[in-house]
Design a protein around this motif. Structure first.
Motif, PDB file in Angstrom:
ATOM      1  N   ALA A 100       0.845  -1.199   0.000  1.00  0.00           N
ATOM      2  CA  ALA A 100       0.000   0.000   0.000  1.00  0.00           C
ATOM      3  C   ALA A 100       0.876   1.244   0.000  1.00  0.00           C
ATOM      4  CB  ALA A 100      -0.933  -0.008   1.212  1.00  0.00           C
ATOM      5  N   GLY A 101       1.910   1.258   0.827  1.00  0.00           N
ATOM      6  CA  GLY A 101       2.826   2.382   0.852  1.00  0.00           C
ATOM      7  C   GLY A 101       3.514   2.593  -0.484  1.00  0.00           C
ATOM      8  N   GLN A 102       3.961   1.512  -1.117  1.00  0.00           N
ATOM      9  CA  GLN A 102       4.616   1.607  -2.425  1.00  0.00           C
ATOM     10  C   GLN A 102       3.660   2.145  -3.482  1.00  0.00           C
ATOM     11  OE1 GLN A 102       6.078  -2.382  -3.136  1.00  0.00           O
ATOM     12  NE2 GLN A 102       7.392  -2.298  -1.325  1.00  0.00           N
ATOM     13  N   ARG A 103       2.386   1.852  -3.334  1.00  0.00           N
ATOM     14  CA  ARG A 103       1.372   2.345  -4.277  1.00  0.00           C
ATOM     15  C   ARG A 103       0.888   3.745  -3.894  1.00  0.00           C
ATOM     16  NH1 ARG A 103      -2.449  -2.999  -5.361  1.00  0.00           N
ATOM     17  NH2 ARG A 103      -0.744  -4.472  -5.640  1.00  0.00           N
ATOM     18  N   ARG A 104       1.518   4.312  -2.888  1.00  0.00           N
ATOM     19  CA  ARG A 104       1.191   5.657  -2.416  1.00  0.00           C
ATOM     20  C   ARG A 104      -0.240   5.736  -1.877  1.00  0.00           C
ATOM     21  NH1 ARG A 104       5.035   9.158  -3.385  1.00  0.00           N
ATOM     22  NH2 ARG A 104       3.719  11.002  -3.507  1.00  0.00           N
ATOM     23  N   LEU A 105      -0.687   4.648  -1.273  1.00  0.00           N
ATOM     24  CA  LEU A 105      -2.004   4.574  -0.645  1.00  0.00           C
ATOM     25  C   LEU A 105      -1.806   4.675   0.865  1.00  0.00           C
ATOM     26  CD1 LEU A 105      -3.404   1.604  -2.737  1.00  0.00           C
ATOM     27  CD2 LEU A 105      -3.949   4.036  -3.037  1.00  0.00           C
ATOM     28  N   PRO A 106      -2.424   5.632   1.523  1.00  0.00           N
ATOM     29  CA  PRO A 106      -2.156   5.838   2.946  1.00  0.00           C
ATOM     30  C   PRO A 106      -2.803   4.822   3.883  1.00  0.00           C
ATOM     31  CG  PRO A 106      -3.725   7.472   2.156  1.00  0.00           C
ATOM     32  CD  PRO A 106      -3.265   6.690   0.948  1.00  0.00           C
ATOM     33  N   LEU A 107      -3.724   3.989   3.379  1.00  0.00           N
ATOM     34  CA  LEU A 107      -4.468   3.087   4.266  1.00  0.00           C
ATOM     35  C   LEU A 107      -4.512   1.662   3.728  1.00  0.00           C
ATOM     36  CD1 LEU A 107      -7.515   5.433   4.918  1.00  0.00           C
ATOM     37  CD2 LEU A 107      -5.607   4.998   6.495  1.00  0.00           C
TER      38      LEU A 107
END
Length: 144
Positions: A97-104
């Motif tokens: 999720a972090g790598q995809r720039r998704l905060p949650l």
């Protein structure tokens, strides 16, 4: 351990594992398990096998929107539960999720499912509930 993409050849395994894990909760909350619904979702979700060496330990199913990676399914074969595999998978998915720039990282779990404790131990907080489910999320550190 690693996550590898699941193919249509793995759908029967994943459906059977999900049904065996979820049927007690479906019965408890008077819900109907529909095979076709699983098969339909298979086509639009990301499907991943959890493997170690030659052994398949379980599978997970994901979707995402603009702010979250959603864990739609996460199931382990019974003999691999309680061995840290679930925590490892949750850590990997938070990294993704972090790598995809998704905060949650988000999921829903049946209220009576003991996996709620696993999720809490891995940084998930309960955000709300209805008659059957608890909505949980974990902040990943990914930015938008």
């Amino acid at each position: 351990m690693k996550l590898i993409p699941a193919t249509d050849d793995h759908r029967t395994f994943a459906r059977d594992l999900t049904r065996r894990a979820m049927l007690p909760y479906y019965r408890e909350f008077d819900l109907l398990w529909i095979e076709e619904a699983f098969d339909q979702a298979w086509g639009w979700r990301e499907q991943w096998l959890i493997v170690e060496g030659e052994s398949v330990l379980g599978f997970c199913s994901l979707s995402q929107d603009r702010q979250a990676l959603f864990i739609r399914e996460l199931h382990l074969l019974p003999e691999y539960r309680g061995r840290g595999v679930g925590s490892w998978v949750l850590g990997q998915l938070a990294d993704w999720a972090g790598q995809r720039r998704l905060p949650l990282l988000r999921l829903m779990v049946f209220k009576s499912n003991p996996a709620r404790q696993l999720y809490r131990r891995n940084g998930f907080v309960e955000m709300g509930e209805d008659e059957c489910f608890v909505r949980m999320q974990r902040v990943t550190g990914g930015c938008r």
